[in-house]
Design a protein around this motif. Structure first.
Motif, mmCIF file in Angstrom:
data_model
loop_
_atom_site.group_PDB
_atom_site.id
_atom_site.type_symbol
_atom_site.label_atom_id
_atom_site.label_comp_id
_atom_site.label_asym_id
_atom_site.label_seq_id
_atom_site.Cartn_x
_atom_site.Cartn_y
_atom_site.Cartn_z
ATOM 1 N N ALA A 111 -7.146 -1.768 -41.657
ATOM 2 C CA ALA A 111 -7.156 -2.739 -40.563
ATOM 3 C C ALA A 111 -7.016 -2.045 -39.217
ATOM 4 N N ALA A 112 -6.215 -0.984 -39.147
ATOM 5 C CA ALA A 112 -6.005 -0.270 -37.883
ATOM 6 C C ALA A 112 -7.309 0.348 -37.386
ATOM 7 N N ARG A 113 -8.139 0.866 -38.312
ATOM 8 C CA ARG A 113 -9.402 1.481 -37.909
ATOM 9 C C ARG A 113 -10.426 0.455 -37.454
ATOM 10 N N THR A 114 -10.315 -0.763 -37.927
ATOM 11 C CA THR A 114 -11.290 -1.789 -37.560
ATOM 12 C C THR A 114 -10.806 -2.661 -36.413
ATOM 13 N N GLY A 115 -9.709 -2.286 -35.782
ATOM 14 C CA GLY A 115 -9.188 -3.070 -34.671
ATOM 15 C C GLY A 115 -8.144 -4.074 -35.091
ATOM 16 N N GLY A 116 -7.734 -4.033 -36.330
ATOM 17 C CA GLY A 116 -6.687 -4.936 -36.797
ATOM 18 C C GLY A 116 -7.247 -6.160 -37.484
ATOM 19 N N ILE A 117 -6.356 -6.923 -38.050
ATOM 20 C CA ILE A 117 -6.713 -8.166 -38.714
ATOM 21 C C ILE A 117 -6.871 -9.232 -37.637
ATOM 22 N N SER A 118 -8.047 -9.819 -37.563
ATOM 23 C CA SER A 118 -8.314 -10.825 -36.533
ATOM 24 C C SER A 118 -7.807 -12.193 -36.999
ATOM 25 N N ILE A 119 -7.188 -12.909 -36.068
ATOM 26 C CA ILE A 119 -6.528 -14.177 -36.398
ATOM 27 C C ILE A 119 -6.958 -15.281 -35.434
ATOM 28 N N LEU A 120 -7.224 -16.446 -35.995
ATOM 29 C CA LEU A 120 -7.481 -17.663 -35.227
ATOM 30 C C LEU A 120 -6.272 -18.574 -35.404
ATOM 31 N N LEU A 121 -5.667 -18.996 -34.299
ATOM 32 C CA LEU A 121 -4.518 -19.903 -34.329
ATOM 33 C C LEU A 121 -4.987 -21.317 -34.030
ATOM 34 N N VAL A 122 -4.592 -22.262 -34.890
ATOM 35 C CA VAL A 122 -5.011 -23.654 -34.708
ATOM 36 C C VAL A 122 -3.796 -24.567 -34.832
ATOM 37 N N ASP B 138 -1.211 -4.190 -36.375
ATOM 38 C CA ASP B 138 -2.439 -4.455 -37.120
ATOM 39 C C ASP B 138 -2.965 -5.874 -36.991
ATOM 40 N N PHE B 139 -2.365 -6.692 -36.136
ATOM 41 C CA PHE B 139 -2.809 -8.070 -35.952
ATOM 42 C C PHE B 139 -3.330 -8.262 -34.536
ATOM 43 N N ARG B 140 -4.393 -9.051 -34.416
ATOM 44 C CA ARG B 140 -4.862 -9.423 -33.078
ATOM 45 C C ARG B 140 -5.365 -10.861 -33.120
ATOM 46 N N VAL B 141 -4.869 -11.645 -32.216
ATOM 47 C CA VAL B 141 -5.295 -13.038 -32.105
ATOM 48 C C VAL B 141 -6.595 -13.048 -31.308
ATOM 49 N N VAL B 142 -7.662 -13.513 -31.937
ATOM 50 C CA VAL B 142 -8.972 -13.498 -31.283
ATOM 51 C C VAL B 142 -9.316 -14.829 -30.631
ATOM 52 N N ALA B 143 -8.647 -15.911 -31.064
ATOM 53 C CA ALA B 143 -8.945 -17.220 -30.486
ATOM 54 C C ALA B 143 -7.858 -18.213 -30.856
ATOM 55 N N GLU B 144 -7.813 -19.287 -30.086
ATOM 56 C CA GLU B 144 -6.912 -20.405 -30.349
ATOM 57 C C GLU B 144 -7.719 -21.689 -30.260
ATOM 58 N N ALA B 145 -7.257 -22.708 -30.979
ATOM 59 C CA ALA B 145 -7.905 -24.020 -30.916
ATOM 60 C C ALA B 145 -6.832 -25.088 -31.035
ATOM 61 N N ASP B 146 -7.096 -26.233 -30.394
ATOM 62 C CA ASP B 146 -6.112 -27.313 -30.385
ATOM 63 C C ASP B 146 -6.498 -28.500 -31.266
ATOM 64 N N ASN B 147 -7.663 -28.411 -31.923
ATOM 65 C CA ASN B 147 -8.063 -29.468 -32.852
ATOM 66 C C ASN B 147 -9.067 -28.892 -33.854
ATOM 67 N N ALA B 148 -9.387 -29.686 -34.867
ATOM 68 C CA ALA B 148 -10.248 -29.207 -35.949
ATOM 69 C C ALA B 148 -11.657 -28.855 -35.465
ATOM 70 N N ALA B 149 -12.211 -29.652 -34.582
ATOM 71 C CA ALA B 149 -13.568 -29.379 -34.097
ATOM 72 C C ALA B 149 -13.622 -28.054 -33.335
ATOM 73 N N ASN B 150 -12.652 -27.826 -32.460
ATOM 74 C CA ASN B 150 -12.607 -26.562 -31.718
ATOM 75 C C ASN B 150 -12.321 -25.388 -32.653
ATOM 76 N N ALA B 151 -11.527 -25.630 -33.684
ATOM 77 C CA ALA B 151 -11.229 -24.585 -34.668
ATOM 78 C C ALA B 151 -12.512 -24.155 -35.381
ATOM 79 N N TYR B 152 -13.310 -25.124 -35.761
ATOM 80 C CA TYR B 152 -14.560 -24.807 -36.451
ATOM 81 C C TYR B 152 -15.482 -23.980 -35.550
ATOM 82 N N ARG B 153 -15.596 -24.389 -34.275
ATOM 83 C CA ARG B 153 -16.432 -23.635 -33.330
ATOM 84 C C ARG B 153 -15.895 -22.215 -33.140
ATOM 85 N N ALA B 154 -14.571 -22.087 -33.002
ATOM 86 C CA ALA B 154 -13.965 -20.758 -32.818
ATOM 87 C C ALA B 154 -14.160 -19.901 -34.064
#
Length: 97
Positions: free
Chosen positions: A3-14, A33-49
């Protein structure tokens, strides 16, 4: 590849509560090893993210309005390259009435 070589584990927070997303982000950003790549406040935005960022992990509040629909496998099956391994876990907590 680690994960460290690939930039870490990418995470979406919803979550529909900004303070919860902020709390998770603060905790996760202190892990190498963790990186938050996006956040969403509802299911529709989560799907798009999810489609836009293709995260390795989605941390989602399944009790938020519309959360259960987005947590179904069909909502995330459109990913072009599936992750090396998949796992799903749900944890809920309710206050006693």
């Amino acid at each position: 590849m680690t994960a460290a070589r690939t930039g870490g584990i990418s995470i979406l927070l919803v979550d529909d509560h900004p303070v919860v997303r902020q709390g998770y982000r603060r905790v996760l950003e202190h892990q190498d090893d963790f990186r938050v790549v996006a956040e969403a406040d509802n299911a529709a935005n989560a799907y798009r993210a999810f489609k836009s960022h293709a995260p390795d992990v989605v941390v989602m509040d399944i009790s938020m309005p519309g959360g259960k629909a987005a947590s179904k496998p069909s909502a995330t099956s459109a990913r072009a390259t599936p992750p090396p391994a998949s796992s799903s876990s749900a944890c809920t907590a309710k206050r006693p009435r």
